[in-house]
Motif scaffolding. Structure first.
Motif, mmCIF file in Angstrom:
data_model
loop_
_atom_site.group_PDB
_atom_site.id
_atom_site.type_symbol
_atom_site.label_atom_id
_atom_site.label_comp_id
_atom_site.label_asym_id
_atom_site.label_seq_id
_atom_site.Cartn_x
_atom_site.Cartn_y
_atom_site.Cartn_z
ATOM 1 N N UNK A 162 0.864 -1.189 0.000
ATOM 2 C CA UNK A 162 0.000 0.000 0.000
ATOM 3 C C UNK A 162 0.892 1.227 0.000
ATOM 4 N N UNK A 163 0.458 2.235 -0.723
ATOM 5 C CA UNK A 163 1.260 3.429 -0.912
ATOM 6 C C UNK A 163 0.403 4.675 -0.747
ATOM 7 N N UNK A 164 1.019 5.739 -0.277
ATOM 8 C CA UNK A 164 0.407 7.058 -0.352
ATOM 9 C C UNK A 164 1.280 7.867 -1.296
ATOM 10 N N UNK A 165 0.651 8.439 -2.315
ATOM 11 C CA UNK A 165 1.354 9.285 -3.262
ATOM 12 C C UNK A 165 1.093 10.740 -2.890
ATOM 13 N N UNK A 166 2.141 11.514 -2.745
ATOM 14 C CA UNK A 166 2.036 12.950 -2.528
ATOM 15 C C UNK A 166 2.452 13.601 -3.840
ATOM 16 N N UNK A 196 6.045 17.316 -9.097
ATOM 17 C CA UNK A 196 6.768 16.597 -8.055
ATOM 18 C C UNK A 196 5.874 15.491 -7.499
ATOM 19 N N UNK A 197 6.470 14.324 -7.308
ATOM 20 C CA UNK A 197 5.745 13.199 -6.722
ATOM 21 C C UNK A 197 6.674 12.460 -5.783
ATOM 22 N N UNK A 198 6.138 12.110 -4.630
ATOM 23 C CA UNK A 198 6.893 11.293 -3.685
ATOM 24 C C UNK A 198 5.983 10.170 -3.221
ATOM 25 N N UNK A 199 6.500 8.948 -3.252
ATOM 26 C CA UNK A 199 5.722 7.768 -2.892
ATOM 27 C C UNK A 199 6.154 7.263 -1.523
ATOM 28 N N UNK A 200 5.181 7.022 -0.654
ATOM 29 C CA UNK A 200 5.437 6.519 0.698
ATOM 30 C C UNK A 200 4.796 5.141 0.822
#
Length: 161
Positions: free
Chosen positions: A121-125, A135-139
């Motif tokens: 499972x991921x949260x994309x910012x 800009x994209x950062x994946x957590x």
């Protein structure tokens, strides 16, 4: 005067709601295309100088991917690995010229026998300017799973050679 204000306020609220629904629809449509092997619609959402930050580690997707060429290579690796994803929730905030998106993205991959060999499972910012991702950062819930998955893919690829 009060009627004009109320009409304008109501229009703004309805417009924002419709925009949100349109953006979620497009994002989900792009992910469906990605799942079918076509990353182009999603790639076209990125600005030419966009930056994608992905979980660090010992795997093929790690690090910072700057510019559309590097993001395209990242998406091609995603498709080649057989990853499938789904946007399960999405939230937007900010003005059109500087929106922020938070999305839950669940992904998984199946092995040659059809068994699930990866799931996360991921949260994309995601930050945008005028609708383009800049800009994209994946957590990730569990970044160790990504490295384990990449090792499993290498074993599968070696078995085919």
């Amino acid at each position: 005067m009060k009627r004009w204000f109320a009409a304008g306020f109501g229009t703004a609220i309805v417009s924002r709601s419709l925009l949100r629904k349109a953006l979620i629809f497009k994002f989900r449509r792009d992910v469906r295309a990605l799942n079918s092997g076509n990353y182009r619609p999603l790639l076209n959402s990125y600005h030419h100088h966009a930056v994608l930050r992905f979980a660090e580690g010992d795997h093929r997707w790690a690090g910072v991917h700057a510019g559309r060429d590097q993001i395209e290579a990242f998406l091609q690796e995603f498709v080649d690995a057989g990853l499938q994803g789904a946007v399960t929730e999405a939230y937007f905030g900010g003005p059109l010229w500087r929106m922020t998106l938070l999305a839950r993205f669940d992904d998984r991959a199946l092995g040659p026998d059809g068994a699930v060999i990866y799931q996360n499972r991921t949260v994309l910012l995601v930050r945008t300017k005028w609708g383009r991702i800049v800009e994209q950062e994946d957590y990730y819930e569990d970044t160790a799973r990504i490295g384990d998955f990449d090792r499993r893919l290498r074993e599968i690829e070696a078995g085919r050679a």
